[in-house]
Design an enzyme around this catalytic site. Structure first.
Site, PDB file in Angstrom:
ATOM      1  CE  LYS A  10      17.827   7.780  -4.085  1.00  0.00           C
ATOM      2  NZ  LYS A  10      16.783   8.755  -4.270  1.00  0.00           N
ATOM      3  CG  HIS A  25      13.995  10.282   5.063  1.00  0.00           C
ATOM      4  ND1 HIS A  25      14.588  11.398   5.595  1.00  0.00           N
ATOM      5  CD2 HIS A  25      14.467   9.239   5.782  1.00  0.00           C
ATOM      6  CE1 HIS A  25      15.393  11.041   6.570  1.00  0.00           C
ATOM      7  NE2 HIS A  25      15.324   9.740   6.726  1.00  0.00           N
ATOM      8  NE  ARG A  56       9.268  10.726 -10.790  1.00  0.00           N
ATOM      9  CZ  ARG A  56       9.103  11.424  -9.668  1.00  0.00           C
ATOM     10  NH1 ARG A  56       8.264  12.449  -9.648  1.00  0.00           N
ATOM     11  NH2 ARG A  56       9.754  11.125  -8.568  1.00  0.00           N
TER      12      ARG A  56
END
Ligand code: ADP
Length: 660
Positions: A116, A235, A292
């Protein structure tokens, strides 16, 4: 077109890929672990290869075993699905080296978006907007805390290697920072063997809006509109929809173009998703790119009328994208819910167990069910606890929601706790119908949504008892002496049975009844109720209770009974011996381990006074830390566990003193 494809995955996504591959005439090859030898994806494929033991690291994550299976079966291509090896650059590389087509982006693009932190640095360069934050290499806790102070609380501490909401913790204020950092690091280390963290401004009411992109090897790249995935717990996505409610043409175009810029800047090929946080003022920020196919791709398929797996296979075969940006049309509205083996009433703890009864709605032009499981199969701790995805479509959001409510009401799963009733509550929630969406929705509406399954009332209890009594009858229908209809030579007499309301806090209910013609007379606290009923072999219970006709679903496995009534599923257990009425009050005094795991921390001692909602203990189960909270205020009378204890499901961990 390709001639064959090996699917390096399991569950619903393996089945879903096989369907399209087969329609396009490809030979399909499944791989499986020992835990999946009789799984649906294995049965659906033309061929299947065993690749190892039940743990993912011994099978679905084992690159050489997967590549060897592809070589052995002459598979021309490998589709990785999502999860497992799908975002592993080394695997994409290994496929290329083995001259097998990897159905996905080049290894370099996966690598670029892999961490990230690194992805954010790249996106900043490409001019894609980012949430203010720190994503540097210096991982000194003091440095991280300092950047949190600079950003301003609340902040989000996120594992750079993260996924699936693991290793992600909010620090509301400075005093919480160090504890939350430590907890996030432990989870990240456990899940990804990498505890590098990034710190971000925690937006308080953002929406999660993501853009589906597609690129080919000829330099074309398009966006297939957006999905709103704001309805989340821990989340993690629970409901996804397309298009995003309230999306304007102009904003869609801006976000779409930002996503295409992101994809092009890393030489992307194939299906990808660029995730953004969308703030109330219309600003949007890049979060990450998933390189993906996403779990929620079916909503995009419904509104575009396209098959994204077909596009993936065509692009992998070197074809051009079938459509250009201006040829793509958005039609109607689609919603997807993820049916999980988890307990919404206990902080969404994942559940394991065998599915003893499984009914889905029929698939139509409006309803799609993607699943990889069948009745009798187990949800184990080895893999993700998703059971199925229910996807619906209609001309607009209101009509699609009506489809969803109906589809959920027709879904019956028993044997383990699922979130189906919770999803039904969400689908029926007024604020959700008004599309008042943001990622804090579930937290904000908790009171309306939880408990998802109320304690069983008289009607549910009597129907469950009726089902039980009727199911006992089928033993030997034609032998009057063994029929369990309570007929007695010397006249009738009262009988009773005890039901433990598992979803309703383990309360024990003693049910007293007489046998009557066609049914039973139940003796309630203050009245009696005649129930006449029939039970089909399919588990349809048709009953008349005090003159009212109701239909319910009934499933029994051993002593476990599940009653499906009005979208809720009540789990009960028949007590082997008659037990006395304990009632919900007594049951509420016990804190029971909702699943097997290990105690990480105990926050209370004997005599501690706690307020409702106070954290009592922390349980680590399935690589996640779960905080057990007080369901009500009171005094702790007994502490039956300590940090480090390995505990069983159902074990009593703590007990409150009886009030008064
Ligand atoms: P993961 O890869 O573990 O799924 P993501 O980075 O995709 O984690 O974030 C998952 C969810 O967490 C988002 O959809 C959003 O709800 C929430 N989230 C992430 N970053 C922020 C932030 N900066 N502020 C508020 N919520 C956030």
């Amino acid at each position: 077109m390709l001639k064959s494809v090996l699917i390096a995955n399991r569950g619903e996504i393996a089945c879903r890929v096989i369907k399209t591959a087969r329609r396009l005439g490809l030979r399909t090859i499944a791989v499986y672990s020992d835990a999946d030898a009789d799984a649906l994806h294995v049965a659906m494929a033309d061929e299947a290869v065993r690749i190892g033991g039940p743990f993912a690291r011994d099978s679905y994550l084992k690159m050489d075993a997967v590549i060897a299976a592809a070589k052995q079966t002459g598979a021309e291509a490998i589709h990785p699905g999502y999860g497992f090896l799908s975002e592993n650059a080394g695997f994409a590389q290994a496929c290329a080296e083995a001259k097998i087509v990897f159905v996905g982006p080049p290894a370099s693009a996966i690598r670029a978006m892999g961490g990230k932190s690194e992805a954010k640095a790249l996106m900043a360069k490409a001019g894609v907007p980012l949430v203010p934050g720190y994503h540097g290499d210096d991982q000194d806790p003091a440095r991280l805390e300092k950047s949190a102070d600079e950003i301003g609380y609340p902040v989000l501490i996120k594992a750079s290697a993260g996924g699936g909401g693991k290793g992600m913790k909010v620090a509301q204020k400075k005093s919480e920072f160090r504890d939350q950092l430590a907890s996030a690091k432990r989870e990240a280390q456990n899940s990804f063997s990498d505890d590098r963290m990034l710190i971000e401004k925690y937006l308080t009411r953002p929406r999660h809006v993501e853009i589906q992109v597609f690129a080919d090897t000829h330099g074309n790249c398009v966006y297939l509109f957006e999905r709103d995935c704001s309805i989340q717990r821990r989340h993690q996505k629970v409901i996804e929809e397309a298009p995003a409610p309230g999306m304007t043409v102009a904003l869609r175009q801006r976000m779409g173009e930002a996503a295409v810029t992101a994809a092009k800047s890393i030489g992307y090929v194939g299906a990808g998703t660029v995730e953004f946080l969308l703030d109330a003022d219309g600003s949007f920020y890049f979060m990450e790119m998933n390189t993906r196919l996403q779990v929620e791709h079916p909503v995009t398929e419904f509104i575009t009328g396209l098959d994204l797996v077909e596009w993936q296979l065509r692009v992998a075969a070197g074809e051009k994208l079938p459509l250009a940006q201006d040829q793509l049309v958005l039609n109607g509205h689609a919603l997807e819910v993820r049916i999980y083996a988890e307990d919404p009433d206990r902080d969404f703890l994942p559940q394991t167990g065998r599915i003893t009864h499984l009914r889905f709605p029929a698939e139509t032009a409006h309803v799609r069910v993607d699943t990889g499981i069948t009745e009798g199969k187990a949800i184990s701790t080895y893999y993700d606890p998703m059971i199925a995805k229910l996807v619906v479509w209609d001309r607009d959001r209101g009509a699609a929601l009506a489809q969803l409510r109906r589809a959920l009401a027709e879904t019956e799963i028993s044997g383990l706790v699922t979130n189906t009733a919770f999803l039904a509550k969400l689908a029926g929630n007024k604020a959700f119908a008004k599309a008042d969406l943001d990622t804090g929705f579930i937290g904000r509406h908790e009171k309306e949504l939880l408990p998802s399954v109320p304690a069983a009332g008289d009607e549910a209890l009597l129907l469950a008892a009726t089902g039980l009594l009727l199911s006992g009858r089928s033993v030997a229908e034609d032998d009057p002496w063994s029929v369990a209809d309570g007929w007695r030579l010397y006249g009738g007499g009262q009988d009773h049975l005890s039901l433990i309301d598992i979803s309703g806090g383990q309360a024990i209910h003693r049910i007293v009844f007489d046998y009557a013609k066609g049914g039973f007379v139940f003796h309630l606290k203050k009245s009696t109720m005649l129930v006449t009923a029939t039970l089909s072999s399919e588990g349809r219970l048709g009953a008349e209770l005090g003159g009212r006709r109701v239909w319910a679903g009934f499933a029994k496995s051993g002593d476990d009974v599940t009653l499906f009534l009005d979208g809720a599923s009540y789990r009960m257990r028949q007590a082997p011996i008659a037990m006395e009425d304990e009632g919900a009050e007594a049951a509420a005094l016990r804190i029971i381990a909702p699943m097997p795991g290990r105690i990480i921390a105990v926050h209370v001692a004997e005599g501690t006074q706690v307020e409702k909602g106070a954290p009592l203990a922390v349980l680590e189960a399935m690589k996640m830390e779960h905080v057990l909270k007080a369901g009500h205020s009171g005094t702790i009378e007994h502490v039956g566990c300590k940090p480090g204890d390995q505990i069983r499901e159902g074990q009593e961990l703590l007990r409150f003193a009886a009030p008064g």
